[in-house]
Design an enzyme around this catalytic site. Sequence first.
Site, PDB file in Angstrom:
ATOM      1  N   PHE A 142      21.887 -23.190 -16.831  1.00  0.00           N
ATOM      2  CA  PHE A 142      23.292 -23.611 -16.909  1.00  0.00           C
ATOM      3  C   PHE A 142      23.400 -24.749 -17.918  1.00  0.00           C
ATOM      4  O   PHE A 142      22.868 -25.837 -17.706  1.00  0.00           O
ATOM      5  CB  PHE A 142      23.865 -24.070 -15.562  1.00  0.00           C
ATOM      6  CG  PHE A 142      25.332 -24.389 -15.706  1.00  0.00           C
ATOM      7  CD1 PHE A 142      26.289 -23.390 -15.629  1.00  0.00           C
ATOM      8  CD2 PHE A 142      25.761 -25.680 -15.993  1.00  0.00           C
ATOM      9  CE1 PHE A 142      27.636 -23.674 -15.817  1.00  0.00           C
ATOM     10  CE2 PHE A 142      27.107 -25.966 -16.191  1.00  0.00           C
ATOM     11  CZ  PHE A 142      28.046 -24.959 -16.099  1.00  0.00           C
ATOM     12  N   ASP A 227      17.841 -30.593 -21.219  1.00  0.00           N
ATOM     13  CA  ASP A 227      19.216 -30.814 -20.775  1.00  0.00           C
ATOM     14  C   ASP A 227      19.151 -31.607 -19.473  1.00  0.00           C
ATOM     15  O   ASP A 227      18.884 -31.059 -18.407  1.00  0.00           O
ATOM     16  CB  ASP A 227      19.919 -29.468 -20.575  1.00  0.00           C
ATOM     17  CG  ASP A 227      21.366 -29.633 -20.108  1.00  0.00           C
ATOM     18  OD1 ASP A 227      21.734 -30.748 -19.680  1.00  0.00           O
ATOM     19  OD2 ASP A 227      22.116 -28.652 -20.162  1.00  0.00           O
ATOM     20  N   LYS A 256      27.812 -36.336 -17.869  1.00  0.00           N
ATOM     21  CA  LYS A 256      28.146 -36.575 -16.457  1.00  0.00           C
ATOM     22  C   LYS A 256      28.104 -38.061 -16.061  1.00  0.00           C
ATOM     23  O   LYS A 256      29.046 -38.785 -16.354  1.00  0.00           O
ATOM     24  CB  LYS A 256      27.289 -35.703 -15.559  1.00  0.00           C
ATOM     25  CG  LYS A 256      27.632 -34.219 -15.755  1.00  0.00           C
ATOM     26  CD  LYS A 256      27.225 -33.310 -14.623  1.00  0.00           C
ATOM     27  CE  LYS A 256      27.930 -31.970 -14.741  1.00  0.00           C
ATOM     28  NZ  LYS A 256      27.071 -30.859 -15.056  1.00  0.00           N
TER      29      LYS A 256
END
Length: 404
Positions: A142, A227, A256
């Site tokens: 993802f 990531d 985030k």
Amino acid sequence: MSRLPEDFIAAEHRLGAHNYKPLDVILTRGEGIWLWDVEENRYLDCLSAYSAVNQGHCHPKILKAMVDQASRLTLTSRAFRNDQLAYFYEEIAALTGSHKVLPMNSGAEAVESAIKAVRKWGYEVKGVPQNKAEIIVCSDNFHGRTMGIVGFSTDPVARTGFGPFAPGFKVVPFGDFEAFAEAINENTVAFLVEPIQGEAGVLIPPAGYFRRVRELCTEKDITLILDEIQTGLGRTGKILAEEHEEIEADVTLVGKALSGGFYPVSAVLSNTEVLGVLNPGEHGSTFGGNPLACAVARAALKVLVEEGMIENAEEQGAYFMKGLEEIRSNAVREVRGRGLMLAVELHPEAGGARRYCEALKNLGILAKDTHEDTIRIAPPLVIKRDEVDWALERFDKVLTRAAA
Ligand SMILES: *Cc1c(COP(=O)(O)O)cnc(C)c1O
């Protein structure tokens, strides 16, 4: 007269694109680990907006930095310099041990930016023939929702109906070193991978996997892109999850929690010449590196460190995981996690994680199911031991009762 929850839901259903299926709770206020709905019910947040709110909701110091900066200067574009960007560069580079920083906004933009930079690096530095660059990625990855990214997703829901997609990506199973090694050829410029696959259900690769990957990337001149948009900035009990593997990525993506949930801020961090290939005009973003984002990110990084949140994630995460493992339930297949990135995987016969999340909601806990059978548990990193106990009591109730 305030609206009823049903009215909010009806309006959303009528007017909004239906690309989410949220739990029916209408939140209006947050503080630390707690959230309140419009009827003043209180919930412990066990999602933290997918780890964007690691610092806790509405952290007062980040709020102050944001309000102060917003009342002074918010956006100038990168056509001019601002007096926050240099500080942001210095502070994030020092904290993460990086040499170059590219500020962006959303996580997906950081991923896209890294893909662009690493392809150009492949042509200019590694000597790959034009338009032949290949990037290896993992199944069940993802990395976001943009066109480039969903093109190499292996989730049919994420990609079906959205093609045609950009070429140049090769998918290998996550955690399988031999498959990675076999996928490499002379045009491979990068390996893009999550240290722990969060959306896939908090999947941790076998011990030693990343050490071998790192060695092979160095040997074959392949850029290792981690990531860490979800795993980074304290979530796993380290500033970056790569530390658990005792490796260093060439390029690290963060987002985030880089803003503590106040504002979209992401960054590409690099310790090789990868970002050095970008020249003026070749890449950009109107909002990337704006003074408001920089001020918010600086405060968000500062409180993570100053308030011991990273150590707390390690300590409370271990305690939380032990507590989950001690729950005797026929429904539970496995408990996994690192730091405060935890998951309970249920047996398929348990009837899906969603109904457990509904039951948890009724007991004051907001958690999110992922991939049918997994309950993901990721509270803000400011959670205290007695609050973990409070949560464990409720997990015990739901996992043992609903299973009976
Ligand atoms: C959330 C996430 C992204 C995408 O971030 P957005 O801000 O939603 O674009 C990318 N990679 C990982 C690992 C994520 O968890």
